[in-house]
Design a protein around this motif. Sequence first.
Motif, short mmCIF file in Angstrom:
data_model
loop_
_atom_site.label_atom_id
_atom_site.label_comp_id
_atom_site.label_asym_id
_atom_site.label_seq_id
_atom_site.Cartn_x
_atom_site.Cartn_y
_atom_site.Cartn_z
N ASN A 29 -2.11 7.03 -29.88
CA ASN A 29 -1.62 8.32 -30.38
C ASN A 29 -0.28 8.67 -29.76
OD1 ASN A 29 -3.75 8.69 -32.07
ND2 ASN A 29 -4.87 10.04 -30.71
N GLU A 30 -0.12 8.43 -28.48
CA GLU A 30 1.15 8.73 -27.82
C GLU A 30 2.27 7.84 -28.35
OE1 GLU A 30 2.07 11.08 -25.57
OE2 GLU A 30 0.09 11.98 -25.86
N ALA A 31 1.98 6.57 -28.58
CA ALA A 31 3.00 5.66 -29.10
C ALA A 31 3.39 6.03 -30.53
CB ALA A 31 2.49 4.22 -29.05
N ASN A 32 2.42 6.46 -31.32
CA ASN A 32 2.73 6.86 -32.69
C ASN A 32 3.46 8.19 -32.73
OD1 ASN A 32 1.62 4.57 -33.82
ND2 ASN A 32 -0.40 5.47 -34.02
N PHE A 34 5.78 8.92 -30.67
CA PHE A 34 7.11 8.64 -30.14
C PHE A 34 8.20 8.85 -31.19
CE2 PHE A 34 10.52 5.49 -29.40
CZ PHE A 34 11.04 6.05 -28.23
N ALA A 35 7.91 8.57 -32.45
CA ALA A 35 8.90 8.76 -33.52
C ALA A 35 9.29 10.23 -33.64
CB ALA A 35 8.35 8.24 -34.84
N ASN A 36 8.33 11.13 -33.52
CA ASN A 36 8.65 12.56 -33.58
C ASN A 36 9.50 12.98 -32.39
OD1 ASN A 36 7.15 12.87 -35.91
ND2 ASN A 36 5.28 13.34 -34.78
N ILE A 37 9.17 12.49 -31.22
CA ILE A 37 9.94 12.83 -30.02
C ILE A 37 11.35 12.28 -30.12
CG2 ILE A 37 10.10 12.46 -27.54
CD1 ILE A 37 7.00 12.33 -27.54
N LEU A 57 12.84 6.20 -37.73
CA LEU A 57 12.24 5.81 -39.01
C LEU A 57 11.45 4.51 -38.89
CD1 LEU A 57 14.99 6.69 -41.63
CD2 LEU A 57 12.73 7.72 -41.37
N GLN A 58 12.00 3.58 -38.12
CA GLN A 58 11.30 2.30 -37.94
C GLN A 58 9.98 2.50 -37.20
OE1 GLN A 58 13.49 -0.56 -35.68
NE2 GLN A 58 12.12 -2.23 -36.21
#
Length: 107
Positions: A29-32, A34-37, A57-58
């Motif tokens: 969950n934290e890794a996913n 990361f895109a928002n952060i 985006l990637q």
Amino acid sequence: MEVLFQISWIIYNSLDIISVIYVCHTATNEANDFANILHRARTMNRKIKDMIPITSLQTWQTRMQLKIHNTIAMDYTLLHSVIAILSAYLVIFIQLNSYFKLNNATN
């Protein structure tokens, strides 16, 4: 005494498995997230500022998932599957046990 040892062994190993699944689920969950952060990040460096939208985006499109030998996902669905399988085996075991007790009583 032997039953107490077996119950404590089952509880210890169950908590061990649950803690590993919890850590893997939280890390995923934290890794996913990361895109928002990364998308909200502000910087003055022009080169980094140009790379942030591409990288965010990637990472947003390729969702991370921890797997065992690239087959079994380490998340709460694994825990639900294990509980379902164990409960099914327990029901079958109880039914067979009562069937064999009934047959032994009639003989």
